[in-house]
Design a protein around this motif. Structure first.
Motif, PDB file in Angstrom:
ATOM      1  N   CYS A  51       0.790  -1.001  -0.032  1.00  0.00           N
ATOM      2  CA  CYS A  51      -0.089  -0.027   0.043  1.00  0.00           C
ATOM      3  C   CYS A  51       0.856   1.237  -0.197  1.00  0.00           C
ATOM      4  O   CYS A  51       0.863   1.982   0.898  1.00  0.00           O
ATOM      5  CB  CYS A  51      -0.931  -0.103   1.229  1.00  0.00           C
ATOM      6  SG  CYS A  51      -2.018   1.374   1.135  1.00  0.00           S
ATOM      7  N   PHE A  84       0.458   6.518  -4.182  1.00  0.00           N
ATOM      8  CA  PHE A  84      -0.966   7.318  -4.348  1.00  0.00           C
ATOM      9  C   PHE A  84      -0.889   8.718  -4.324  1.00  0.00           C
ATOM     10  O   PHE A  84      -1.527   9.621  -5.028  1.00  0.00           O
ATOM     11  CB  PHE A  84      -2.029   6.774  -3.534  1.00  0.00           C
ATOM     12  CG  PHE A  84      -2.055   5.242  -3.583  1.00  0.00           C
ATOM     13  CD1 PHE A  84      -2.934   5.036  -4.629  1.00  0.00           C
ATOM     14  CD2 PHE A  84      -1.676   4.230  -2.918  1.00  0.00           C
ATOM     15  CE1 PHE A  84      -3.384   3.980  -4.943  1.00  0.00           C
ATOM     16  CE2 PHE A  84      -2.212   2.896  -3.133  1.00  0.00           C
ATOM     17  CZ  PHE A  84      -2.749   2.785  -4.198  1.00  0.00           C
ATOM     18  N   ALA A 133      -2.314   9.658  -8.049  1.00  0.00           N
ATOM     19  CA  ALA A 133      -3.812   9.411  -7.735  1.00  0.00           C
ATOM     20  C   ALA A 133      -4.527  10.042  -8.794  1.00  0.00           C
ATOM     21  O   ALA A 133      -5.748   9.796  -9.681  1.00  0.00           O
ATOM     22  CB  ALA A 133      -4.133   9.528  -6.142  1.00  0.00           C
TER      23      ALA A 133
END
Length: 168
Positions: free
Chosen positions: A139, A144, A148
């Protein structure tokens, strides 16, 4: 195409402009405890970078990190120690194909999504085509943070976290 601990000899297939899907396997002899982890990983990622740069029609990339229990004495000549060993050694100006699927699999958090790497990768690829992203047991915060807003076509996301000795 698999790229285990041996040099890739058929680069015509790996560098084909007709290539649409690539499964690239990288083995790690992490079973041996005498060699630091960073040195155990065989650097096939520069070969993968070269394949990506030469494959403009590639749409699916599956990067598999696997453990190998081979004798590390025979493998020393293939080990390359670099600070960018566990991610693509991208350079400013690299243009990677607009992938639709990107998959990482293998031991938890093997691929290193550092801030610097994610900043560079952000500009090396058109992320708006990516529909499926599988980060495996990872993760990555920096991934991100940096990408993103560029994942405008993403319809499937898979990732997991490791808590203690269990993967989720």
């Amino acid at each position: 195409m698999y790229a285990h601990n041996h040099p890739i000899t058929d680069t015509r297939s790996l560098y084909s402009p007709l290539l649409r899907s690539l499964s690239f396997c990288i083995q790690n002899n992490a079973a041996t405890f005498r060699v630091p982890r960073k040195l155990k990983q065989h650097s096939k990622l520069p070969e993968l970078r070269e394949a990506l740069l030469r494959s403009p029609n590639l749409r699916k990339l599956d990067v598999k990190f696997e453990y190998s229990f081979l004798n590390w004495y025979d493998e020393w000549s293939g080990i390359i120690a670099t600070p960018h060993l566990l991610h693509l050694p991208l350079q400013p100006g690299d243009r990677l194909p607009p992938l639709q699927e990107l998959i990482f699999s293998g031991p938890p958090e093997t691929y290193e999504f550092t801030l610097e790497h994610c900043q560079l990768w952000k500009n090396c690829m058109d992320w708006s085509h990516l529909r499926r992203l599988d980060l495996g047991i990872s993760c990555p915060q920096y991934f991100f943070e940096q990408l993103a807003d560029r994942l405008t076509s993403l319809t499937a996301l898979s990732m997991g976290v490791r808590i203690g000795a269990r993967d989720y």
